[in-house]
Design an enzyme around this catalytic site. Structure first.
Site, PDB file in Angstrom:
ATOM      1  N   CYS A 146       0.827  -1.203   0.000  1.00 29.92           N
ATOM      2  CA  CYS A 146       0.000   0.000   0.000  1.00 29.92           C
ATOM      3  C   CYS A 146       0.862   1.254   0.000  1.00 29.92           C
ATOM      4  CB  CYS A 146      -0.899   0.051   1.248  1.00 29.92           C
ATOM      5  SG  CYS A 146      -1.978  -1.368   1.476  1.00 29.92           S
TER       6      CYS A 146
ATOM      7  N   ASP B  59      19.790  37.702 -12.859  1.00 30.18           N
ATOM      8  CA  ASP B  59      18.500  38.010 -13.465  1.00 30.18           C
ATOM      9  C   ASP B  59      17.968  39.336 -12.913  1.00 30.18           C
ATOM     10  OD1 ASP B  59      15.999  36.753 -14.980  1.00 30.18           O
ATOM     11  OD2 ASP B  59      15.289  37.661 -13.113  1.00 30.18           O
TER      12      ASP B  59
END
Length: 512
Positions: free
Chosen positions: A34, A462
């Protein structure tokens, strides 16, 4: 994580979905495995064993739970944040390399011997490359069984099985049901995690008059892509829509749509965000590309990320914490084609987003492969590196130095001397990019972040990042900002997303 028994037991008892895909719980008494969030009553700790992959559970003789469907849980984020042999091998297997080229092909791409690759995967995942590929084929088969009306013989070959007998045996072993029983168990309206649709077509081995080795699919397949919450779709889909190349990408009716170049053909995908899943509508020219298409869409949207771990790390910076708290769960918008993104990064150097889209659209119209899109306005696949290598530089409306950058890049991509695939080493590839004419740190790092998938790629030069940093009180010079960002590692690419989001126009200038 699967070796930390106490931590795994706590996760299972609390049904913590954040750990789905990190490890799998195998129950000794029922022989079922599971996901940690399975809704059934947890077994006694002494009856639990923990495995790092679904393939390891299947190899140990456990069957997938019919309630929690562990084989459909999000992928482990471990394999997308690492660049070592195991992580690169897992990414290649997800991209279908073992099915197309076998284990020798996988080893050759990685630059190791077959024995070394098998040993490393067994040590970390409890299963070798064949077992991992087999588990992936079983999951694809289940998806097609439950969501299409295709004949079982067609599904077997589309999922990558070499014979119908192998397909039947594998499905029975993994799911304890025959393929026909799997189909009858699914509600007609919707399977768990998928939406039922009809796809008609042919596959290798059928006798309908089509060319052997092809699959025609006039219909579409609709499914759900799971992810770990939270997920903030604003920057993710906003970025993709804002930079969309006409003809290849579009935003239509609340969905991001684009064309896909795939190993056996091409496809069109529409991705629509929902609070707990992404609806993925795929139209493929060959159903054998289904697994690869899903893998690339998940990679594009960064769906296997662990937002809890990422955001917790970024919150340790008191100036970054308010951004994270305001809109947690940001992802890095990536790509479905690494070479395409590298070309687009060069086209966008020192120009506006609109100009970059115009340059790309001209290349697409002139050199892209045409496609039909009855449901929208997509017209072409983005040109391959081979097609772009034959472009006359004089036809490119850009400065001569950038033409040189463009032609050098596409020639290296076309002849294979530059590899940007999921198997590449991030550090080596970045160094190779910087060695090309016209490639500065910004271009190399944005390719590392969005094409290669490096979660720690950073863009200190940037302009948008520097402006956002100054407004927040962070250092705004590249050197000082890089020093401050050391505390954000290994998630600096996600910090970039939070910083970009402070500007209403985060993508308005693409430097070198």
């Amino acid at each position: 994580m699967h070796t930390d028994t106490e931590r795994c037991v706590r996760a299972v008892r609390s049904k913590d979905a954040r750990f789905d895909g990190w490890f799998f719980t195998a129950v000794l008494t029922t022989r079922i495995y599971c996901r940690p969030s399975c809704p059934v009553v947890p077994p006694k700790p002494e009856n639990m064993t923990f495995h790092p992959s679904a393939a390891a559970c299947q190899q140990a003789g456990f069957r997938a739970c019919k309630r929690c469907r562990p084989d459909t849980s999000p992928g482990s984020p471990e394999w997308n944040r690492r660049a070592d042999l195991t992580a690169r091998a897992v990414r290649l297997i997800a991209d279908g390399v073992v099915d197309r080229e076998g284990v020798p092909g996988l080893a050759d791409r990685l630059g190791y011997s077959t024995r070394q690759v098998e040993r490393q995967l067994l040590a970390e995942l409890g299963a070798g490359p064949l077992a991992l590929a087999r588990a992936q084929r079983a999951q694809t088969a289940r998806l097609l069984v439950e969501t299409t009306a295709l004949p079982m013989a067609d599904i077997a070959f589309a999922a990558g099985f070499s014979s119908i007998r192998t397909f039947n045996d594998t499905v029975r072993e993994v799911y304890a049901l025959s393929p026909s029983e799997l189909r009858t168990r699914v509600p007609k309206s919707r399977a768990a995690g998928t939406t039922r649709s009809t796809v008609t077509g042919t596959t290798p081995g059928t006798t309908t008059g089509t060319t052997p080795g092809t699959v025609t699919t006039p219909g579409a397949l609709s499914l759900r892509l799971p992810f770990r919450t939270p997920l903030n779709p604003d920057n993710l889909f906003g970025h993709l829509a804002a930079t969309a190349v006409p003809g290849v990408e579009e935003w239509r009716d609340g969905a991001y749509r684009r064309t896909l170049r795939l190993p056996y053909g091409h496809g069109i995908v529409a991705l629509t965000p929902h609070p707990d899943h992404i609806v993925c509508r795929l139209t493929l020219s060959d159903l054998r590309d289904l697994t690869v298409a899903i893998s690339r869409c998940r990679r594009l949207l960064d769906l296997d990320a662990d937002p809890a771990a990422i955001d917790d790390q970024l919150r340790t910076d008191p100036l970054l914490a308010p951004l994270v708290d305001k809109a947690p769960g940001r992802r890095v918008p990536r790509t479905v084609d690494e070479a395409e993104f590298a070309v687009r990064a060069v086209l966008g150097q020192q120009v506006s987003t609109a100009a970059a889209r115009t340059h790309a659209a001209r290349l697409v119209a002139a050199h892209g492969d045409p496609v039909d899109d009855p449901e929208g306005g997509l017209t072409h696949l983005f040109p391959s590196a081979t097609a772009l290598a034959s472009v006359d530089p004089e036809t490119l409306a850009m400065p001569r130095t950038r033409r040189t950058t463009f032609t050098t890049l596409v020639s290296h991509l076309a002849d294979g001397s530059l590899n940007l695939g999921v198997e590449c080493d991030w550090a080596e590839t970045r160094a190779g990019l910087l060695a090309l004419p016209g490639f500065g740190p910004w271009t190399a790092d944005v390719i590392a972040m969005r094409a290669l998938g490096d979660p720690d790629a950073f863009l200190p030069t940037d302009l948008g990042i520097r402006r956002a940093a100054g407004e927040l009180g962070l250092p705004s010079t590249p050197a000082a900002l890089t020093a401050r960002a050391a505390a954000w590692r290994p998630w600096r690419a996600y910090a970039v997303q939070y910083l970009w989001a402070t500007d209403s126009h985060p993508i308005n200038f693409l430097p070198v």
